[in-house]
Scaffold this motif. Structure first.
Motif, PDB file in Angstrom:
ATOM      1  N   ASP A 180      30.015  48.690   9.753  1.00 50.92           N
ATOM      2  CA  ASP A 180      30.379  47.331   9.357  1.00 50.92           C
ATOM      3  C   ASP A 180      31.728  47.367   8.642  1.00 50.92           C
ATOM      4  O   ASP A 180      31.852  48.028   7.609  1.00 50.92           O
ATOM      5  CB  ASP A 180      29.304  46.759   8.430  1.00 50.92           C
ATOM      6  N   ASP A 181      32.720  46.697   9.197  1.00 50.67           N
ATOM      7  CA  ASP A 181      34.031  46.642   8.547  1.00 50.67           C
ATOM      8  C   ASP A 181      34.829  45.497   9.187  1.00 50.67           C
ATOM      9  O   ASP A 181      34.375  44.908  10.184  1.00 50.67           O
ATOM     10  CB  ASP A 181      34.765  47.977   8.744  1.00 50.67           C
ATOM     11  N   VAL A 182      36.004  45.247   8.628  1.00 51.65           N
ATOM     12  CA  VAL A 182      36.852  44.193   9.184  1.00 51.65           C
ATOM     13  C   VAL A 182      37.123  44.476  10.659  1.00 51.65           C
ATOM     14  O   VAL A 182      37.548  45.579  11.003  1.00 51.65           O
ATOM     15  CB  VAL A 182      38.199  44.139   8.406  1.00 51.65           C
ATOM     16  N   GLY A 183      36.862  43.498  11.499  1.00 60.18           N
ATOM     17  CA  GLY A 183      37.133  43.672  12.929  1.00 60.18           C
ATOM     18  C   GLY A 183      35.899  43.982  13.748  1.00 60.18           C
ATOM     19  O   GLY A 183      35.975  44.069  14.973  1.00 60.18           O
ATOM     20  N   LEU A 184      34.746  44.133  13.067  1.00 64.72           N
ATOM     21  CA  LEU A 184      33.510  44.501  13.790  1.00 64.72           C
ATOM     22  C   LEU A 184      33.229  43.584  14.985  1.00 64.72           C
ATOM     23  O   LEU A 184      33.002  44.059  16.094  1.00 64.72           O
ATOM     24  CB  LEU A 184      32.319  44.494  12.819  1.00 64.72           C
ATOM     25  N   GLN A 185      33.275  42.266  14.738  1.00 67.04           N
ATOM     26  CA  GLN A 185      32.932  41.337  15.826  1.00 67.04           C
ATOM     27  C   GLN A 185      33.916  41.451  16.996  1.00 67.04           C
ATOM     28  O   GLN A 185      33.510  41.414  18.155  1.00 67.04           O
ATOM     29  CB  GLN A 185      32.887  39.886  15.306  1.00 67.04           C
ATOM     30  N   THR A 186      35.191  41.608  16.667  1.00 64.27           N
ATOM     31  CA  THR A 186      36.199  41.752  17.720  1.00 64.27           C
ATOM     32  C   THR A 186      35.929  43.009  18.542  1.00 64.27           C
ATOM     33  O   THR A 186      36.056  43.008  19.769  1.00 64.27           O
ATOM     34  CB  THR A 186      37.608  41.846  17.083  1.00 64.27           C
ATOM     35  N   VAL A 187      35.554  44.068  17.851  1.00 61.90           N
ATOM     36  CA  VAL A 187      35.267  45.325  18.541  1.00 61.90           C
ATOM     37  C   VAL A 187      34.051  45.170  19.458  1.00 61.90           C
ATOM     38  O   VAL A 187      34.070  45.587  20.615  1.00 61.90           O
ATOM     39  CB  VAL A 187      35.040  46.467  17.512  1.00 61.90           C
ATOM     40  N   ILE A 224      41.377  45.856  16.537  1.00 62.89           N
ATOM     41  CA  ILE A 224      40.472  46.875  17.086  1.00 62.89           C
ATOM     42  C   ILE A 224      40.951  48.278  16.724  1.00 62.89           C
ATOM     43  O   ILE A 224      40.176  49.109  16.250  1.00 62.89           O
ATOM     44  CB  ILE A 224      40.385  46.727  18.631  1.00 62.89           C
ATOM     45  N   VAL A 225      42.240  48.514  16.932  1.00 65.11           N
ATOM     46  CA  VAL A 225      42.778  49.850  16.677  1.00 65.11           C
ATOM     47  C   VAL A 225      42.661  50.201  15.190  1.00 65.11           C
ATOM     48  O   VAL A 225      42.276  51.324  14.829  1.00 65.11           O
ATOM     49  CB  VAL A 225      44.235  49.951  17.181  1.00 65.11           C
ATOM     50  N   ASN A 226      42.958  49.238  14.317  1.00 64.67           N
ATOM     51  CA  ASN A 226      42.833  49.508  12.874  1.00 64.67           C
ATOM     52  C   ASN A 226      41.395  49.836  12.496  1.00 64.67           C
ATOM     53  O   ASN A 226      41.131  50.763  11.734  1.00 64.67           O
ATOM     54  CB  ASN A 226      43.307  48.298  12.055  1.00 64.67           C
ATOM     55  N   TYR A 227      40.480  49.051  13.046  1.00 66.74           N
ATOM     56  CA  TYR A 227      39.054  49.279  12.769  1.00 66.74           C
ATOM     57  C   TYR A 227      38.637  50.683  13.219  1.00 66.74           C
ATOM     58  O   TYR A 227      38.001  51.434  12.484  1.00 66.74           O
ATOM     59  CB  TYR A 227      38.208  48.214  13.478  1.00 66.74           C
ATOM     60  N   LEU A 228      39.027  51.032  14.456  1.00 66.84           N
ATOM     61  CA  LEU A 228      38.588  52.318  15.020  1.00 66.84           C
ATOM     62  C   LEU A 228      39.231  53.501  14.299  1.00 66.84           C
ATOM     63  O   LEU A 228      38.555  54.474  13.965  1.00 66.84           O
ATOM     64  CB  LEU A 228      38.919  52.376  16.518  1.00 66.84           C
ATOM     65  N   ALA A 229      40.536  53.397  14.035  1.00 69.71           N
ATOM     66  CA  ALA A 229      41.235  54.522  13.413  1.00 69.71           C
ATOM     67  C   ALA A 229      40.732  54.757  11.993  1.00 69.71           C
ATOM     68  O   ALA A 229      40.721  55.879  11.501  1.00 69.71           O
ATOM     69  CB  ALA A 229      42.740  54.275  13.410  1.00 69.71           C
ATOM     70  N   LYS A 230      40.277  53.680  11.330  1.00 72.08           N
ATOM     71  CA  LYS A 230      39.772  53.828   9.969  1.00 72.08           C
ATOM     72  C   LYS A 230      38.343  54.391   9.978  1.00 72.08           C
ATOM     73  O   LYS A 230      38.014  55.306   9.232  1.00 72.08           O
ATOM     74  CB  LYS A 230      39.800  52.476   9.264  1.00 72.08           C
ATOM     75  N   ASN A 231      37.505  53.839  10.850  1.00 69.90           N
ATOM     76  CA  ASN A 231      36.080  54.193  10.808  1.00 69.90           C
ATOM     77  C   ASN A 231      35.702  55.378  11.684  1.00 69.90           C
ATOM     78  O   ASN A 231      34.663  55.995  11.478  1.00 69.90           O
ATOM     79  CB  ASN A 231      35.233  52.980  11.193  1.00 69.90           C
ATOM     80  N   TYR A 232      36.523  55.662  12.675  1.00 79.13           N
ATOM     81  CA  TYR A 232      36.212  56.772  13.584  1.00 79.13           C
ATOM     82  C   TYR A 232      37.436  57.686  13.690  1.00 79.13           C
ATOM     83  O   TYR A 232      37.980  57.911  14.770  1.00 79.13           O
ATOM     84  CB  TYR A 232      35.735  56.239  14.943  1.00 79.13           C
ATOM     85  N   ALA A 233      37.864  58.183  12.529  1.00 83.46           N
ATOM     86  CA  ALA A 233      39.036  59.046  12.454  1.00 83.46           C
ATOM     87  C   ALA A 233      38.618  60.499  12.681  1.00 83.46           C
ATOM     88  O   ALA A 233      37.486  60.876  12.395  1.00 83.46           O
ATOM     89  CB  ALA A 233      39.685  58.900  11.083  1.00 83.46           C
ATOM     90  N   PRO A 234      39.538  61.311  13.206  1.00 83.62           N
ATOM     91  CA  PRO A 234      39.180  62.719  13.436  1.00 83.62           C
ATOM     92  C   PRO A 234      39.014  63.495  12.126  1.00 83.62           C
ATOM     93  O   PRO A 234      39.651  63.170  11.127  1.00 83.62           O
ATOM     94  CB  PRO A 234      40.364  63.260  14.240  1.00 83.62           C
ATOM     95  N   GLU A 235      38.142  64.490  12.154  1.00 83.82           N
ATOM     96  CA  GLU A 235      37.993  65.382  11.006  1.00 83.82           C
ATOM     97  C   GLU A 235      38.649  66.705  11.380  1.00 83.82           C
ATOM     98  O   GLU A 235      38.634  67.098  12.538  1.00 83.82           O
ATOM     99  CB  GLU A 235      36.511  65.654  10.718  1.00 83.82           C
ATOM    100  N   GLU A 236      39.161  67.403  10.383  1.00 78.45           N
ATOM    101  CA  GLU A 236      39.764  68.720  10.626  1.00 78.45           C
ATOM    102  C   GLU A 236      38.632  69.734  10.770  1.00 78.45           C
ATOM    103  O   GLU A 236      37.903  69.998   9.817  1.00 78.45           O
ATOM    104  CB  GLU A 236      40.689  69.081   9.456  1.00 78.45           C
TER     105      GLU A 236
END
Lengths: 155, 406
Positions: free
Chosen positions: A73-80, A126-138
């Motif tokens: 749940d974050d800003v942009g959820l519905q758009t995504v 969409i891109v902001n939502y995804l990059a924030k919530n599903y960012a790569p881990e090292e």
């Protein structure tokens, strides 16, 4: 004797009242259910409902997770949800990790090869939502074994 | 839809008997309406899969096994991974199912019914290893997009069918044939009927191998729908995407097949090694052919605890794409020392091989058992991730399990 007659009358009235209110509660319940699920008790032919998500509570969020899709749940959820789930499962999104550039390139690939439409203003949301919530881990070149469920090995 | 109705009816019946009463208004539930609890298709029931399988994706369906579920020598359906690019075809009419062989490099196109295929050509049965090119993708860093397979996108079932080479011989193939490309009945996720979800293939030398089958049976029965019923191309040892499901047409091409997911970057890796995260031009991506050497410890399940001085018996499978596994080793000290496993020969070419070992531990503590296979060209599995590639293919790093000695 009179006492007994009176008691019986009261009992009958009590029963009547209970029955009346009981039926009222059942009726109200059915009405509310009907409002939530319009197909309940409608006798005309209803088309096959393909996915349960159409009738489930679409907006329910629990522990920061949108239950119907599994998205955070974050800003942009519905758009995504609206942009990503018509063709494929939300699971295809949530199991992946990428930075902004990576998510944009995935979107471009879908536009070039998978009939994804021009997302217009929504793309940055969409891109902001995804990059924030599903960012790569090292992860390095090999991670430790995690989530081991220990058990006694039977001989 | 018939199946769903059947499930619905049995559910209503069961629910009623459980409650000791009929479902109120069950007679007036409108036709075609399925109670909410029944609408989410249970993939385990739908595909007859074990509950231990992991659902990676439900549209399209992508399901993988776990290492310990793959313990059988011949993988049963319930433990076989599902990798779909599109939607599973509905309403398959086998009486009218046809296979057409066409393309630039056939003398003239020819069509066979299923019955003709089965009776006209000799039937063969082989155990064939099928591994998804992206098996192990989840470990790559930076991450690669796609289904995040861990270790379970591999199987070795027993396939029965006719040799593709026999069919091609019957049709007549011209000298300039380069590649075969398959076409199938599955449909694109976008619903666009002009799009094929996947249409890959193999070069002629692979198409003409004895073990390359057009299969109609898996483990002695009709192929399960999710695995390609009624007809599947099986090209063992290569990325399983080359083994097309629901096949209705094979084109013999005079060039490398150019169907969906043949072009870069799908099922391709950089022709030259690249640094992790490096951008690679499509022109510099090469088609994956044979899968690399790999192995899995399938017993015990990771997390086993044993008592001091107990001997631990391990077992598993090893495979090497087009090649054969020559040696199999294990290590309990993170690769400082390696010990030999007992390794069986494959039942037939392209079948996985079984290994076992008995392990003694020097003292109490936490151990990891690492398994390493070496193919007959002397190439071994790496302990760390192999060369990074943009799409996260070909991760054949050693498999390991955790063990505690109490």
């Amino acid at each position: 004797m009179k006492d007994q007659e009176f008691r019986n009358k009261v009992k009958r009235i009590y029963l009547g009242v209970t029955l009346f209110f009981g039926l009222l509660v059942i009726g109200a319940g059915a009405l509310i259910y009907k409002l939530a699920y319009p197909s309940f008790l409608s006798f005309d032919d209803v088309k096959q409902i393909e996915t349960y998500r159409e009738v489930e509570d679409l907006d329910k969020i629990e522990n920061g997770i949108h239950l119907a899709t599994g998205f955070k749940d974050d800003v942009g959820l519905q758009t995504v949800i609206v942009s990503c789930t018509p063709c494929h499962s939300a699971k295809l999104v949530t199991q992946n990790r990428a930075n902004k550039e990576g998510w944009v390139s995935i979107i471009r690939w879908m536009q070039e090869t998978q009939n994804l439409w021009d997302l217009g203003k929504n793309e940055s949301v969409i891109v902001n939502y995804l990059a924030k919530n599903y960012a790569p881990e090292e992860k390095g070149r090999r991670v430790n074994l995690e989530d081991i469920e220990w058990y006694d090995l039977e001989k | 839809m018939k199946r769903r109705k059947f499930i619905r009816n049995t559910f209503l019946g069961t629910a009623a008997s459980l409650m000791g009463a009929d479902i109120v208004f069950s007679a007036s539930i409108p036709k075609g309406y399925t109670p909410i609890a029944l609408q989410n298709p249970d993939p385990y029931k739908l595909f007859n899969k074990d509950k231990g399988m992991t659902i990676l994706n439900d549209k399209p369906w992508n399901i993988e096994a776990k290492a310990h579920l793959l313990d059988d020598n011949i993988t049963p359906n319930k433990y076989m991974f599902i990798r779909n690019n599109g939607l599973i075809p509905q309403n398959i009419d086998i009486a009218n199912w046809k296979l057409t062989i066409d393309g630039e490099s056939v003398s003239s196109p020819k069509t066979y019914t299923l019955q003709e295929l089965k009776s006209k050509f000799k039937n063969y049965t082989y155990q064939l290893t099928l591994e998804c090119g992206g098996n192990g993708r989840s470990e790559f860093n930076p991450p690669a997009k796609g289904n995040q397979w861990t270790v379970g996108a591999v199987s070795c079932a027993e396939w029965t069918g006719v040799r593709l080479k026999d069919i091609l011989e019957d049709v007549g193939v011209k000298d300039h044939a380069v590649y075969i490309g398959y076409h199938a009945a599955d449909t694109h996720l976008s619903g666009d009927p002009k799009k094929e979800p996947i249409s890959r293939g193999v070069p002629m030398h692979k198409a003409l191998q004895e073990e390359t089958l057009l299969a109609f049976k898996m483990n002695g029965e009709d192929i399960p729908l999710a695995h390609g019923y009624p007809l599947r191309l099986v090209a063992g040892g290569w990325p399983a995407s080359a083994s097309g499901k629901w096949i209705n047409r094979i084109s013999v091409r005079n060039k490398v097949h150019d169907g969906t997911k043949m072009k870069a970057p799908a099922y391709r890796v950089p022709c030259k090694p690249v640094a992790p995260g490096e951008k690679v031009k499509d022109a510099d991506m090469c088609i994956i052919e044979s899968m690399p050497v790999k192995s899995l410890i399938t017993y015990p399940k990771s997390g086993a605890m044993i008592n001091e001085e107990e001997i631990l018996n391990i077992r598993g499978h090893a495979w090497a794409g087009e090649l054969q596994v020559e040696t199999m080793e294990y290590s309990i000290d993170f690769g400082a020392t390696w010990n030999a496993c007992k390794l069986e020969n494959p039942v037939n070419r392209l079948a996985w091989q079984h290994f076992k070992a008995s392990i003694e531990f020097p003292k109490k503590g936490y151990y990891e058992i690492w398994a390493r296979a070496t193919d007959n060209k002397g190439v071994s599995q790496p302990m760390i991730l192999p060369g990074w590639n943009p799409k996260g293919y070909l991760n054949n790093a050693c498999h390991r399990i955790a063990v505690k000695v109490k």
